[in-house]
Design a protein around this motif. Structure first.
Motif: not given
Length: 161
Positions: A146-152
């Motif tokens: 699962v990709s982490m959300p942008e900017g986390t």
């Protein structure tokens, strides 16, 4: 994917995102439930909270009780390791410190552990010290692709394991 909770996880997350919830009577019961869940086939995450370390022993500064609870946990952890499959990943951590020898009744500020184990691991490794819990979330997300959300914040340690 399955998201199975044990202990007070349902309460902490208000039941959101869970596919199964299991209330526990004690930390020992929570470990017994976790062992049963790990022994069955499922794809996803089993998330366990062992509240007795916090509520019964740490906040009450009961060193002897905390030690006895750790001994029980150690036996059950060995049983849990015995049911893990080769591709399972076990992470042990905490959400805050709770040193039973500290003064007062609040959470303590020592660093919390991030211990990871899989039957597929060949040897142990010191992962060093991180400045954020976000490495745990990032590692779990990475484990499931699962990709982490942008900017986390937080960087996966999965490749280090």
């Amino acid at each position: 994917m399955d998201v199975i909770s044990v202990g007070k996880i349902y309460d902490i997350f208000d039941g959101q995102g869970l596919t199964e919830s299991n209330k526990s009577k004690s930390s020992v019961h929570g470990m017994e439930q976790t062992i049963e869940i790990a022994a069955r086939e499922f794809t996803g995450l089993c998330f366990t909270n062992l509240v007795d370390f916090d509520a019964l022993w740490g906040h009450r500064r009961n060193v002897a009780g905390y030690a006895r609870e750790l001994e029980k946990f150690d036996v059950l952890l060995g049983q849990l390791r015995n049911v893990l499959r080769k591709d399972d990943l076990l992470i042990l951590t905490a959400d805050h410190g709770n040193d039973p020898t500290y003064t007062g009744t609040d959470h303590t500020r020592e660093q919390v552990p991030f211990l990871a184990y899989s039957p597929s691991m060949k040897q142990g490794k010191d992962l060093g010290v991180s400045d954020t819990f976000a490495v745990i979330g990032a590692t779990i997300a990475d484990n499931f692709g699962v990709s982490m959300p942008e900017g986390t914040i937080g960087t996966s340690l999965l490749n280090e394991l």
